[in-house]
Enzyme design. Structure first.
Site, PDB file in Angstrom:
ATOM      1  N   CYS A  80       0.758  -1.199  -0.088  1.00 34.64           N
ATOM      2  CA  CYS A  80       0.080   0.005  -0.011  1.00 34.64           C
ATOM      3  C   CYS A  80       0.882   1.278   0.072  1.00 34.64           C
ATOM      4  CB  CYS A  80      -0.839  -0.028   1.272  1.00 34.64           C
ATOM      5  SG  CYS A  80      -1.829   1.232   1.631  1.00 34.64           S
ATOM      6  N   CYS A 190      -0.676   3.790  -6.451  1.00 33.09           N
ATOM      7  CA  CYS A 190      -1.459   3.465  -5.615  1.00 33.09           C
ATOM      8  C   CYS A 190      -1.818   1.844  -6.119  1.00 33.09           C
ATOM      9  CB  CYS A 190      -2.818   4.027  -5.680  1.00 33.09           C
ATOM     10  SG  CYS A 190      -4.198   3.224  -4.794  1.00 33.09           S
TER      11      CYS A 190
END
Ligand code: DGL
Length: 270
Positions: A80, A190
């Site tokens: 992440c 992302c």
């Protein structure tokens, strides 16, 4: 090698994300390290992390890490960008275990671009993080960089709406202005965004190169396993276990699009 070390080498790699995005990273790790067992944790109930406060991201991520440590994970991949940007430095000093994080893939983008104009799509927290600014300074000198927060995109992916009209119109809104400026390379900052690759290709009519750092993160994981003498030397079939705080059905669909090996999946509250 003593017994203890042999057992640790057999332990799983832990991977976590705010949701299903990190499965793109898992796919590359599984390809590169076929003998490693993996426990993947998706905190989908608390997703998105991208606009949460630093304290919220720290405390949610800490829970995720503690959960993976209870399962004896030998190394943790923070799949992440947001958590990496906000918290990896703290976790490295807090826990006695190696961490691998996500880095914005500006270096490969700088090597790839012909127009010397690159675009970056990432969450607000990633864009505001120190790591992002440092990486920009290091790799983007002489380039025009267009930075766009991908508001709403993570939520669409988590709801399996990556091919929806809404995804298409958000991507048009985010990508057309940078393409008008001459951007020819787009960095996906992302881990949820690679699930939008097909839609990005459609919207941009294949006129941009898309850079996804997942394979580089898998390489870094391999290097760390070697450095800390943690690589599995078992020829047995590795185990793949998944836990989610969200709906099992959603994660299941993504897992099945990511890999075709047997696995277990549980829904948990932590
Ligand atoms: N996959 C996470 C990332 O890479 C998504 C962040 C979020 O939950 O907003 O940043």
């Amino acid at each position: 090698m003593n017994q203890g070390k042999a057992a640790i080498k057999m332990s799983p790699l832990g991977i976590f994300d705010s949701g299903v995005g990190g499965l793109c990273v898992l796919r590359e790790i599984k390809k590169l390290l076929p003998h490693e067992s993996i426990h993947y944790f998706a905190d989908s109930i608390n997703c998105p992390y991208g606009s949460k406060t630093r304290q919220e991201v720290l405390s949610l991520s800490r829970k995720n890490i503690e959960f993976l440590l209870k399962l004896d994970c030998k190394l943790i991949v923070i799949a992440c960008n947001t958590v990496t940007a906000v918290a990896i430095d703290s976790f490295r000093s807090e826990y006695n275990i190696p961490f691998v994080g996500m880095e914005p893939a500006l270096k490969p983008a700088a090597l790839q671009t012909k127009s010397k104009k690159i675009g970056i799509l990432a969450t607000e927290n990633t864009i505001n993080g120190r790591l992002f600014k440092q990486t920009l300074e290091k790799h983007a000198t002489g380039l025009d960089v267009y930075i766009q927060p991908g508001y709403g995109l993570v939520e669409l992916v988590e709801n399996k709406a990556q091919n929806s009209d809404q995804a298409q119109s958000l991507l048009k809104k985010y990508l057309f202005p940078m393409m008008d400026k001459g951007v020819d390379t787009i960095v996906l900052g992302c881990t949820h965004y690679p699930f939008l690759t097909e839609m990005i290709k459609k919207v941009t009519k294949n006129r941009v190169t898309i850079i996804d750092p997942a394979a580089a993160v898998a390489n870094q994981t391999k290097k760390m396993l070697i450095k800390f003498d943690l690589a599995s030397n078992s020829q047995n079939h590795p185990l793949f276990n998944f836990s989610t705080t969200g709906e099992k059905k959603i994660v299941e669909t993504f897992i099945e699009n990511t890999m075709n090996t047997p696995y277990t999946l549980e829904q948990i509250n932590i």
